[in-house]
Design an enzyme around this catalytic site. Structure first.
Site, PDB file in Angstrom:
ATOM      1  N   ASN A 101      -8.346   2.309   9.449  1.00  0.00           N
ATOM      2  CA  ASN A 101      -7.036   2.462  10.075  1.00  0.00           C
ATOM      3  C   ASN A 101      -7.277   2.434  11.574  1.00  0.00           C
ATOM      4  O   ASN A 101      -7.978   3.305  12.100  1.00  0.00           O
ATOM      5  CB  ASN A 101      -6.388   3.796   9.703  1.00  0.00           C
ATOM      6  CG  ASN A 101      -5.973   3.866   8.233  1.00  0.00           C
ATOM      7  OD1 ASN A 101      -6.254   2.964   7.450  1.00  0.00           O
ATOM      8  ND2 ASN A 101      -5.311   4.945   7.861  1.00  0.00           N
ATOM      9  N   TYR A 151      -5.642   2.294  15.407  1.00  0.00           N
ATOM     10  CA  TYR A 151      -4.480   2.383  16.300  1.00  0.00           C
ATOM     11  C   TYR A 151      -4.862   2.271  17.768  1.00  0.00           C
ATOM     12  O   TYR A 151      -4.143   1.673  18.545  1.00  0.00           O
ATOM     13  CB  TYR A 151      -3.708   3.686  16.051  1.00  0.00           C
ATOM     14  CG  TYR A 151      -2.938   3.613  14.754  1.00  0.00           C
ATOM     15  CD1 TYR A 151      -1.686   3.024  14.704  1.00  0.00           C
ATOM     16  CD2 TYR A 151      -3.508   4.057  13.570  1.00  0.00           C
ATOM     17  CE1 TYR A 151      -0.992   2.911  13.511  1.00  0.00           C
ATOM     18  CE2 TYR A 151      -2.818   3.943  12.361  1.00  0.00           C
ATOM     19  CZ  TYR A 151      -1.564   3.366  12.346  1.00  0.00           C
ATOM     20  OH  TYR A 151      -0.882   3.232  11.166  1.00  0.00           O
ATOM     21  N   ARG A 205       0.865  -1.187   0.000  1.00  0.00           N
ATOM     22  CA  ARG A 205       0.000   0.000   0.000  1.00  0.00           C
ATOM     23  C   ARG A 205       0.901   1.236   0.000  1.00  0.00           C
ATOM     24  O   ARG A 205       1.688   1.429   0.915  1.00  0.00           O
ATOM     25  CB  ARG A 205      -0.899  -0.008   1.242  1.00  0.00           C
ATOM     26  CG  ARG A 205      -1.744   1.248   1.398  1.00  0.00           C
ATOM     27  CD  ARG A 205      -2.704   1.127   2.596  1.00  0.00           C
ATOM     28  NE  ARG A 205      -3.545   2.294   2.722  1.00  0.00           N
ATOM     29  CZ  ARG A 205      -3.393   3.251   3.651  1.00  0.00           C
ATOM     30  NH1 ARG A 205      -2.444   3.167   4.565  1.00  0.00           N
ATOM     31  NH2 ARG A 205      -4.208   4.273   3.680  1.00  0.00           N
ATOM     32  N   HIS A 262      -2.607  11.059   0.526  1.00  0.00           N
ATOM     33  CA  HIS A 262      -2.141  10.818   1.893  1.00  0.00           C
ATOM     34  C   HIS A 262      -1.437  12.092   2.367  1.00  0.00           C
ATOM     35  O   HIS A 262      -0.236  12.101   2.630  1.00  0.00           O
ATOM     36  CB  HIS A 262      -1.227   9.596   1.929  1.00  0.00           C
ATOM     37  CG  HIS A 262      -1.066   8.970   3.283  1.00  0.00           C
ATOM     38  ND1 HIS A 262      -1.284   7.620   3.526  1.00  0.00           N
ATOM     39  CD2 HIS A 262      -0.716   9.489   4.470  1.00  0.00           C
ATOM     40  CE1 HIS A 262      -1.044   7.360   4.804  1.00  0.00           C
ATOM     41  NE2 HIS A 262      -0.692   8.480   5.407  1.00  0.00           N
ATOM     42  N   GLU A 303      -7.459   8.869   5.865  1.00  0.00           N
ATOM     43  CA  GLU A 303      -7.743   9.566   7.123  1.00  0.00           C
ATOM     44  C   GLU A 303      -8.158  11.026   6.935  1.00  0.00           C
ATOM     45  O   GLU A 303      -7.459  11.944   7.398  1.00  0.00           O
ATOM     46  CB  GLU A 303      -6.539   9.457   8.068  1.00  0.00           C
ATOM     47  CG  GLU A 303      -6.168   8.032   8.410  1.00  0.00           C
ATOM     48  CD  GLU A 303      -5.221   7.920   9.603  1.00  0.00           C
ATOM     49  OE1 GLU A 303      -4.718   8.950  10.071  1.00  0.00           O
ATOM     50  OE2 GLU A 303      -5.016   6.781  10.083  1.00  0.00           O
ATOM     51  N   GLU A 325      -4.681   0.130   7.925  1.00  0.00           N
ATOM     52  CA  GLU A 325      -3.495   0.444   8.731  1.00  0.00           C
ATOM     53  C   GLU A 325      -3.674  -0.074  10.142  1.00  0.00           C
ATOM     54  O   GLU A 325      -4.736   0.102  10.753  1.00  0.00           O
ATOM     55  CB  GLU A 325      -3.240   1.955   8.853  1.00  0.00           C
ATOM     56  CG  GLU A 325      -2.430   2.547   7.759  1.00  0.00           C
ATOM     57  CD  GLU A 325      -2.095   4.018   8.002  1.00  0.00           C
ATOM     58  OE1 GLU A 325      -1.782   4.393   9.154  1.00  0.00           O
ATOM     59  OE2 GLU A 325      -2.166   4.770   7.026  1.00  0.00           O
TER      60      GLU A 325
HETATM   61  C1  NOJ Z   1      -1.855   7.168  10.304  1.00  0.00           C
HETATM   62  C2  NOJ Z   1      -1.303   7.710   9.036  1.00  0.00           C
HETATM   63  O1  NOJ Z   1      -2.060   7.328   7.937  1.00  0.00           O
HETATM   64  C3  NOJ Z   1       0.166   7.432   8.835  1.00  0.00           C
HETATM   65  O2  NOJ Z   1       0.627   8.335   7.896  1.00  0.00           O
HETATM   66  C4  NOJ Z   1       0.900   7.518  10.158  1.00  0.00           C
HETATM   67  O3  NOJ Z   1       2.273   7.411  10.003  1.00  0.00           O
HETATM   68  C5  NOJ Z   1       0.386   6.427  11.056  1.00  0.00           C
HETATM   69  N1  NOJ Z   1      -1.030   6.582  11.256  1.00  0.00           N
HETATM   70  C6  NOJ Z   1       1.037   6.395  12.428  1.00  0.00           C
HETATM   71  O4  NOJ Z   1       0.754   7.548  13.113  1.00  0.00           O
END
Ligand code: NOJ
Length: 468
Positions: free
Chosen positions: A296, A298, A78, A122, A167, A372
Site C-alpha cells: 500500500n 501513499y 478488493r 482490515h 497494514e 492500495e
Molecule cells: C490505508 C487504509 O488501508 C485504508 O483503509 C485508508 O482509507 C487509506 N489508506 C487512505 O488513508
C-alpha cells in the site's frame, strides 16, 4: 509528445474498499460490535463524531455497487470481510447470515467476471476480543487463524487472491501507541506486542488459507510501505532514516519474508514489551510461504535526526509530552517541492518506483501487487452534476507510470488496486476525505462516477496509460 505505456498481459486492475468503511449495517443480521463501532461512538475520537453505522450502506446496495463496477469495466474488487459479522464474539459461534453476505458478494462478482481479492482483516476487530486485550493478547492470533479457517472454508473455492492483514503497522502503532485509531490506546509496549501478534496471526492464517482454500487460491499480506530518505548525508540523519525504515517497513517485511526482526530495533522493542512476547518458533510461523506481497503506497518520507530530548520508550502522549517521533528520534522534513492531497500527503510517484525496486532488490522475486494507492481531494458535484476530479486523474496517471517504470526495470508487479471504489469513512477523519473514483452523496447514497472512473475505464480497456 505523448506516449503510451502498455502493461503486461494479464495485469490485474482493481479497486478497493474495506468493510467498516463502506458496509454500514453496523448491527444487521447478527453482527457483533467491532472496535470501530466502539471507538467511533466515543465523542471526540473522530472528526465531527462521524461513525460507520451507515457509511456507504454497501451491505444493502451490494447488487447495484457490483453492477456499477461492471459498467465501469473494473476487472477486480478488493474488499474485506468483517470478522464480527462472521463471528460476533470473535471466537466460537459462526453467524451464517454474516457469511451469507460475503457468499452473495462473491457470487455477484463471479457472475460479472470480476476477480475477488479478499482481505481477512482490515481493522475491525471484534470488540469481544478487545475486551480481552485485543492484539496485545497473544490469544488473538490464534482466534484470527480460527476465523480464517471459517472464511476459507466458506469462500475458498471462489476467491482467487487472499490477504491476511491490511497494514498491520497501522493496526498496531496507530491503534496501540499513537492512539489515533481504534482501540485508541497509548502504550508503546502494548503496540510492540500487538504488532508481533498480528504477524503471528498472519503466519497462522496464511497456512490455514493455503491448506483450506484450494490449490487455485493465492495468499499474501498488504503492508503500508514508504521509502524513507535522510534530509542530509550526515551520519545522524542517515541513522534516523534507517530507524524509521526499520520501524515502518522492515519491522514487517523482514519477519514475513526473511524470518527475523531488524536488529537495530530488536533490543529496544524487547525492552519495551518484555522479552517473553517473542517465543521460540514464532518467527518460523510468521515466515509462512506466501504467494505475493501487497504494497500500500501513499507517500514517501524524508526525515532528520531529532535532538534526543525524550527518554526513548516514553509513552507518546498529549501535545506537551513526548511524541512518537521523539521515541524514534526523528523529525519529519516536509518536501516543499511536492503538491499535496487533501490529507496533506505529498504526491510523490517516483517514490513508488523506488519502493518497488527496493522490494525486489532486498526481498527477491516475490510477485508484487500494489494493493492500495490513491488520494483524497476536495471533490464536489458541479452544477451539471459532474465530478471533475482532474487532480486524481493526474495523480493516478503519475503513479501508474511509476509502476510501469518499475516493471520496465524487471519488477514482477502483477496488479494495481486503486483506493477506493467509493468515497467512504476515512477512519478518524470521518467522511471529510473523499478517496473514491465514485462520488457518494451521503444524504441520498447516490453514486456518481467521477472523471477518474471513466479515465480508469479507458486505461483498463487499453491495458495502457497515456502520458505527455
Ligand atoms: C490505508 C487504509 O488501508 C485504508 O483503509 C485508508 O482509507 C487509506 N489508506 C487512505 O488513508
Amino acid at each position: 509528445m505523448s506516449s503510451r505505456l502498455s502493461f503486461p498481459d494479464g495485469f490485474l486492475w482493481c479497486v478497493g474498499t474495506a468493510s467498516y468503511q463502506v458496509e454500514g449495517a453496523a448491527d444487521a443480521d447478527g453482527k457483533g460490535p467491532s472496535i470501530w463501532d466502539t471507538f467511533s461512538h466515543v465523542s471526540g475520537n473522530v472528526l465531527h463524531d462521524d461513525n460507520g453505522d451507515v457509511a456507504c450502506d454497501q451491505y444493502h446496495r451490494i447488487e447495484s455497487d457490483v453492477d456499477l463496477m461492471a459498467e465501469l469495466g473494473i476487472p477486480a474488487y478488493r474488499f474485506s470481510v468483517s470478522w464480527p459479522r462472521v463471528q460476533p464474539d470473535g471466537k466460537g459461534r459462526v453467524n451464517e447470515a454474516g457469511l451469507d453476505y460475503y457468499r452473495h458478494l462473491v457470487d455477484l462478482l463471479r457472475a460479472r467476471g470480476i476477480t475477488a481479492l479478499l482481505t481477512l482483516y482490515h481493522w475491525d476487530l471484534p470488540q469481544a476480543l478487545q475486551d480481552e486485550g485485543g492484539w496485545a493478547n497473544r490469544d488473538t492470533a490464534y482466534r484470527f487463524a480460527e476465523y480464517a479457517r471459517v472464511v476459507a472454508a466458506a469462500l475458498g473455492d471462489r476467491v482467487a487472491l487472499w490477504t491476511t492483514l491490511n497494514e498491520p503497522w497501522v493496526s498496531a502503532f496507530q491503534g496501540y501507541a499513537i492512539g489515533r485509531l481504534a482501540p485508541g490506546i497509548r502504550d508503546l509496549g502494548a503496540a510492540v506486542k500487538a504488532a508481533h501478534h498480528l504477524l503471528l496471526g498472519h503466519g497462522l492464517a496464511a497456512r490455514v488459507v493455503a491448506e483450506v482454500a484450494g490449490p487455485k487460491s493465492q495468499v499474501g499480506i498488504a503492508l503500508n510501505l514508504s521509502p524513507v530518505s535522510p534530509v542530509t548525508t550526515s551520519a545522524e540523519d542517515v541513522a534516523a532514516a534507517r530507524r524509521l525504515d526499520a520501524h515502518l517497513n522492515r519491522w514487517f517485511l523482514d519477519p514475513v519474508l526473511k524470518g527475523h526482526y531488524p536488529a537495530e530495533l530488536l533490543d529496544e522493542c524487547l525492552r519495551l514489551a518484555g522479552g517473553d512476547f517473542l517465543r521460540d518458533g514464532d518467527l518460523e510461523t510468521i515466515r509462512a510461504d506466501i504467494d505475493f506481497l501487497g504494497a500500500n503506497y501513499y507517500e514517501s518520507r524524508r526525515v532528520a535526526a531529532a535532538p534526543a530530548k525524550a527518554e526513548r520508550g516514553a509513552v507518546p502522549g498529549p501535545s506537551d509530552g513526548p511524541t512518537y517521533d521523539d521515541w524514534l528520534g526523528i523529525v519529519d522534513r516536509r518536501r516543499e517541492d511536492l503538491a499535496r492531497t487533501s490529507k496533506g500527503w505529498a504526491i510523490d510517484p517516483a517514490g513508488l518506483t523506488e519502493l518497488l525496486l527496493h522490494l525486489r532488490a532486498d526481498y527477491g522475486d516475490i510477485p508484487l501487487y500494489v494493493t492500495e494507492n490513491g488520494a483524497g481531494f476536495a471533490d464536489y458535484v458541479d452544477p451539471e452534476g459532474h465530478v471533475k476530479d482532474t487532480e486524481r486523474v493526474e495523480f493516478l496517471r503519475g503513479h501508474f507510470a511509476a509502476a510501469h517504470a518499475a516493471i520496465a526495470q524487471g519488477v514482477d508487479l502483477r496488479g494495481y488496486s486503486v483506493w477506493s471504489l467509493l468515497d467512504n469513512y476515512e477512519w478518524a477523519d470521518g467522511y471529510s476525505q473523499r478517496f473514491g473514483i465514485v462520488f457518494v452523496d451521503y444524504g441520498t447514497q447516490q453514486r456518481i462516477p467521477k472523471s477518474s472512473a471513466y479515465w480508469m475505464r479507458d486505461v483498463i480497456a487499453a491495458n495502457a496509460v497515456d502520458i505527455d
